[in-house]
Structures are given as structure tokens and as C-alpha cells.
Design a protein around this motif. Structure first.
Motif, mmCIF file in Angstrom:
data_model
loop_
_atom_site.group_PDB
_atom_site.id
_atom_site.type_symbol
_atom_site.label_atom_id
_atom_site.label_comp_id
_atom_site.label_asym_id
_atom_site.label_seq_id
_atom_site.Cartn_x
_atom_site.Cartn_y
_atom_site.Cartn_z
ATOM 1 N N VAL A 1 4.565 -4.342 21.133
ATOM 2 C CA VAL A 1 5.073 -5.526 20.448
ATOM 3 C C VAL A 1 4.850 -6.742 21.346
ATOM 4 O O VAL A 1 5.140 -6.708 22.539
ATOM 5 C CB VAL A 1 6.573 -5.368 20.134
ATOM 6 N N GLY A 2 4.301 -7.798 20.766
ATOM 7 C CA GLY A 2 4.093 -9.034 21.508
ATOM 8 C C GLY A 2 4.967 -10.147 20.963
ATOM 9 O O GLY A 2 5.048 -10.335 19.748
ATOM 10 N N VAL A 3 5.639 -10.862 21.840
ATOM 11 C CA VAL A 3 6.513 -11.971 21.429
ATOM 12 C C VAL A 3 6.094 -13.209 22.206
ATOM 13 O O VAL A 3 6.017 -13.190 23.434
ATOM 14 C CB VAL A 3 7.996 -11.655 21.695
ATOM 15 N N ARG A 4 5.813 -14.286 21.482
ATOM 16 C CA ARG A 4 5.436 -15.551 22.117
ATOM 17 C C ARG A 4 6.354 -16.658 21.615
ATOM 18 O O ARG A 4 6.560 -16.813 20.415
ATOM 19 C CB ARG A 4 3.987 -15.912 21.789
ATOM 20 N N TRP A 5 6.935 -17.412 22.542
ATOM 21 C CA TRP A 5 7.777 -18.550 22.170
ATOM 22 C C TRP A 5 6.906 -19.703 21.717
ATOM 23 O O TRP A 5 5.824 -19.945 22.269
ATOM 24 C CB TRP A 5 8.656 -18.977 23.343
ATOM 25 N N ALA A 6 7.368 -20.427 20.717
ATOM 26 C CA ALA A 6 6.611 -21.551 20.148
ATOM 27 C C ALA A 6 6.939 -22.829 20.918
ATOM 28 O O ALA A 6 7.706 -23.675 20.453
ATOM 29 C CB ALA A 6 6.935 -21.705 18.666
ATOM 30 N N TYR A 7 6.347 -22.957 22.091
ATOM 31 C CA TYR A 7 6.633 -24.130 22.923
ATOM 32 C C TYR A 7 6.132 -25.418 22.279
ATOM 33 O O TYR A 7 6.633 -26.499 22.584
ATOM 34 C CB TYR A 7 6.004 -23.951 24.305
ATOM 35 N N ASP B 1 1.347 3.678 5.305
ATOM 36 C CA ASP B 1 -0.064 4.054 5.201
ATOM 37 C C ASP B 1 -0.804 3.881 6.529
ATOM 38 O O ASP B 1 -1.713 4.645 6.850
ATOM 39 C CB ASP B 1 -0.756 3.209 4.129
ATOM 40 N N ARG B 2 -0.411 2.860 7.316
ATOM 41 C CA ARG B 2 -1.171 2.511 8.509
ATOM 42 C C ARG B 2 -0.552 3.049 9.803
ATOM 43 O O ARG B 2 -1.171 2.925 10.866
ATOM 44 C CB ARG B 2 -1.299 0.993 8.624
ATOM 45 N N ALA B 3 0.632 3.637 9.733
ATOM 46 C CA ALA B 3 1.327 4.065 10.953
ATOM 47 C C ALA B 3 0.519 5.067 11.765
ATOM 48 O O ALA B 3 0.567 5.074 13.001
ATOM 49 C CB ALA B 3 2.690 4.650 10.601
ATOM 50 N N ALA B 4 -0.241 5.923 11.093
ATOM 51 C CA ALA B 4 -0.992 6.965 11.795
ATOM 52 C C ALA B 4 -2.436 6.579 12.065
ATOM 53 O O ALA B 4 -3.203 7.379 12.604
ATOM 54 C CB ALA B 4 -0.956 8.255 10.975
ATOM 55 N N ALA B 5 -2.815 5.361 11.716
ATOM 56 C CA ALA B 5 -4.200 4.923 11.914
ATOM 57 C C ALA B 5 -4.514 4.773 13.399
ATOM 58 O O ALA B 5 -3.627 4.557 14.220
ATOM 59 C CB ALA B 5 -4.446 3.607 11.180
ATOM 60 N N GLN B 6 -5.783 4.856 13.737
ATOM 61 C CA GLN B 6 -6.204 4.766 15.137
ATOM 62 C C GLN B 6 -5.856 3.401 15.738
ATOM 63 O O GLN B 6 -5.551 3.288 16.922
ATOM 64 C CB GLN B 6 -7.710 5.008 15.241
ATOM 65 N N ALA C 1 0.075 -9.913 7.265
ATOM 66 C CA ALA C 1 -0.067 -8.456 7.320
ATOM 67 C C ALA C 1 -1.512 -8.076 7.056
ATOM 68 O O ALA C 1 -2.130 -8.552 6.096
ATOM 69 C CB ALA C 1 0.847 -7.792 6.293
ATOM 70 N N ASN C 2 -2.059 -7.233 7.930
ATOM 71 C CA ASN C 2 -3.369 -6.652 7.662
ATOM 72 C C ASN C 2 -3.321 -5.177 8.023
ATOM 73 O O ASN C 2 -2.244 -4.611 8.237
ATOM 74 C CB ASN C 2 -4.491 -7.413 8.388
ATOM 75 N N GLU C 3 -4.463 -4.531 8.094
ATOM 76 C CA GLU C 3 -4.482 -3.085 8.307
ATOM 77 C C GLU C 3 -4.099 -2.680 9.720
ATOM 78 O O GLU C 3 -3.819 -1.507 9.970
ATOM 79 C CB GLU C 3 -5.857 -2.525 7.953
ATOM 80 N N ASP C 4 -4.109 -3.615 10.654
ATOM 81 C CA ASP C 4 -3.806 -3.283 12.043
ATOM 82 C C ASP C 4 -2.387 -3.623 12.468
ATOM 83 O O ASP C 4 -1.791 -2.908 13.275
ATOM 84 C CB ASP C 4 -4.771 -4.016 12.987
ATOM 85 N N ARG C 5 -1.850 -4.734 11.935
ATOM 86 C CA ARG C 5 -0.575 -5.184 12.484
ATOM 87 C C ARG C 5 0.168 -6.098 11.515
ATOM 88 O O ARG C 5 -0.383 -6.601 10.538
ATOM 89 C CB ARG C 5 -0.815 -5.909 13.811
ATOM 90 N N LEU C 6 1.429 -6.298 11.836
ATOM 91 C CA LEU C 6 2.292 -7.250 11.142
ATOM 92 C C LEU C 6 2.576 -8.389 12.120
ATOM 93 O O LEU C 6 3.013 -8.150 13.248
ATOM 94 C CB LEU C 6 3.604 -6.576 10.733
ATOM 95 N N ARG C 7 2.300 -9.615 11.689
ATOM 96 C CA ARG C 7 2.563 -10.780 12.547
ATOM 97 C C ARG C 7 3.593 -11.655 11.859
ATOM 98 O O ARG C 7 3.408 -12.074 10.719
ATOM 99 C CB ARG C 7 1.288 -11.575 12.827
ATOM 100 N N VAL C 8 4.688 -11.902 12.558
ATOM 101 C CA VAL C 8 5.815 -12.657 11.996
ATOM 102 C C VAL C 8 5.906 -13.994 12.729
ATOM 103 O O VAL C 8 6.146 -14.033 13.938
ATOM 104 C CB VAL C 8 7.141 -11.882 12.158
ATOM 105 N N ARG C 9 5.704 -15.071 11.995
ATOM 106 C CA ARG C 9 5.816 -16.403 12.586
ATOM 107 C C ARG C 9 7.140 -17.021 12.148
ATOM 108 O O ARG C 9 7.277 -17.475 11.024
ATOM 109 C CB ARG C 9 4.637 -17.291 12.156
ATOM 110 N N ASN C 10 8.105 -17.000 13.037
ATOM 111 C CA ASN C 10 9.431 -17.541 12.791
ATOM 112 C C ASN C 10 9.530 -18.949 13.368
ATOM 113 O O ASN C 10 8.589 -19.432 14.003
ATOM 114 C CB ASN C 10 10.484 -16.602 13.388
ATOM 115 N N THR D 1 4.273 0.405 15.926
ATOM 116 C CA THR D 1 5.532 -0.010 16.566
ATOM 117 C C THR D 1 6.602 -0.388 15.546
ATOM 118 O O THR D 1 7.717 -0.722 15.931
ATOM 119 C CB THR D 1 5.296 -1.209 17.500
ATOM 120 N N VAL D 2 6.252 -0.357 14.266
ATOM 121 C CA VAL D 2 7.226 -0.721 13.225
ATOM 122 C C VAL D 2 8.069 0.496 12.873
ATOM 123 O O VAL D 2 7.562 1.501 12.378
ATOM 124 C CB VAL D 2 6.508 -1.259 11.966
#
Length: 213
Positions: A187-193, A176-181, A80-89, A100-101
Motif C-alpha cells: 500500500v502506498g500513501v502520499r500526502w497532497a502537499y 476477480d483480481r486478488a489472485a492475479a500476478q 480502478a483498473n486491473e492492477d490496483r485501486l487508487r483513492v484520491r482523497n 492488499t485489499v
């Protein structure tokens, strides 16, 4: 237990010095290292000392099992940073700009829901019902110690399970970040090939060896 960490990626022209808060399951990592050690010990022993088809079966099993163990124990993480949430499953990486959250939900599992209603489980932040019960007991003890009804002179113990506290922190960051520029995006989804391909190869090889045995 899930442990937060910090990592600073290289500076970017558009995003100077973004810093990720990283959440991973310490118990998952410990379990994964143990399973890999056992699999490596048994597998290498079978490769070296086995006879006939045994080394081939051991090799196919390792090719199948090692990626799966890594996927479900060492790989999961939440960044998690100020721009986005990245989930590595285990088998996917989901990138969600904060705009987009839709919500972050906690029940029997922790999930992030995007604005379209799609749910993504946070494998790296598992729910512990036992930890919740311990936190509830601590809260009860703290309330009993505060007989005045105000802040007790006795330092209060944490009254939230660690993963619940992580979810609270992520909710605050999302709000806090939802309204930020920088929040809008897709949403981006990438399969872990890199995990899926070797596991499939190992499964196919193992099936062939069993079928031709």
C-alpha cells in the motif's frame, strides 16, 4: 451522485494499455464550482475595491479557502483498473494493489480496508441514505408489479443506490483480481502537499493579519 468515467493512460512497457474506471461525485463537483465562483467573485471584488487591510485579508482568505474547497469537492476520485485501486482523497492519495485489499465496506460511509486492517474512506463515493431509501421503494414497487413471482413483463427499475452499486462493482473487481500476478504489492500513501502547503500559507498569513490588526 457519483459518476463513473473512463480514462486510458499512456501505454506502459510493463502494463500495456491499462484503463482506469474513474468514479467522482457529480454533486461534489457542482458544489465546488459554485463555491469557487462565489469566493472568486467576492475575493476579487475585495482585492480591487477594498481599502486599507481589506485586500490583504481577502488575499489571505482566498489562499486558504480555494485549496480547501478544491480538496473537498473537485479533487476526490477513485481510480480502478486491473492492477490496483487508487483513492484520491482531500489530503492523501492511497494506492492499493488488489492483493492488499482486504474488504470494501459500506455503512454510513464507504471504506476500503487493507489486509493489515487500516481503513481508508472513499470520499468520491459518498453514501446517500436518501438514495438507499428511494432504491428500497423501487424494489418494493417492482416486487408488487411481479405478481407471478417471476420476472415481470414490466421493465424493472434499478433497485440499488448508485454508490452502493459502485461498491458492488469494486468488490467484484477486487475478488476477480486478488489472485492475479500483478495483484501483490504494498500500500502506498502520499500526502497532497500541493493542497496542504498553500492552505497552511493562507492560514498563517490570515492569522498574522488578524493578530497585527
Amino acid at each position: 451522485m457519483t459518476t463513473p468515467d473512463h480514462q486510458s493512460p499512456a501505454p506502459d512497457a510493463a502494463h500495456p494499455e491499462l484503463s482506469d474506471r474513474i468514479y467522482r461525485s457529480a454533486a461534489g463537483i457542482a458544489g465546488g464550482v459554485l463555491l469557487l465562483a462565489i469566493a472568486g467573485w467576492l475575493g476579487v471584488d475585495a482585492l480591487i475595491t477594498g481599502h486599507g487591510r481589506t485586500p490583504w485579508l481577502a488575499l489571505a482568505s482566498l489562499i486558504l479557502l480555494v485549496p480547501l474547497v478544491v480538496a473537498f469537492t473537485l479533487r476526490p476520485a477513485v481510480f480502478a483498473n486491473e492492477d490496483r485501486l487508487r483513492v484520491r482523497n482531500p489530503f492523501r492519495v492511497i494506492v492499493l494493489p488488489w492483493g492488499t485489499v482486504g474488504s470494501l465496506r459500506s455503512g454510513y460511509s464507504n471504506e476500503v480496508v487493507d489486509t493489515s486492517g487500516t481503513k481508508y474512506q472513499l470520499w468520491a463515493v459518498p453514501v446517500s441514505l436518501r438514495a438507499r431509501k428511494r432504491a428500497a421503494r423501487r424494489q418494493t414497487r417492482n416486487a408488487a408489479a411481479d405478481t407471478s413471482g417471476r420476472t415481470s413483463a414490466v421493465p424493472a427499475e434499478p433497485v440499488r443506490a448508485q454508490t452502493d452499486q459502485i461498491m458492488d462493482d469494486l468488490r467484484v473487481l477486487a475478488e476477480d483480481r486478488a489472485a492475479a500476478q500483478s495483484a501483490p504489492g504494498e500500500v502506498g500513501v502520499r500526502w497532497a502537499y500541493e493542497v496542504i502547503a498553500p492552505a497552511i500559507a493562507g492560514a498563517v498569513l490570515l492569522a498574522i493579519l488578524i493578530a497585527t490588526g
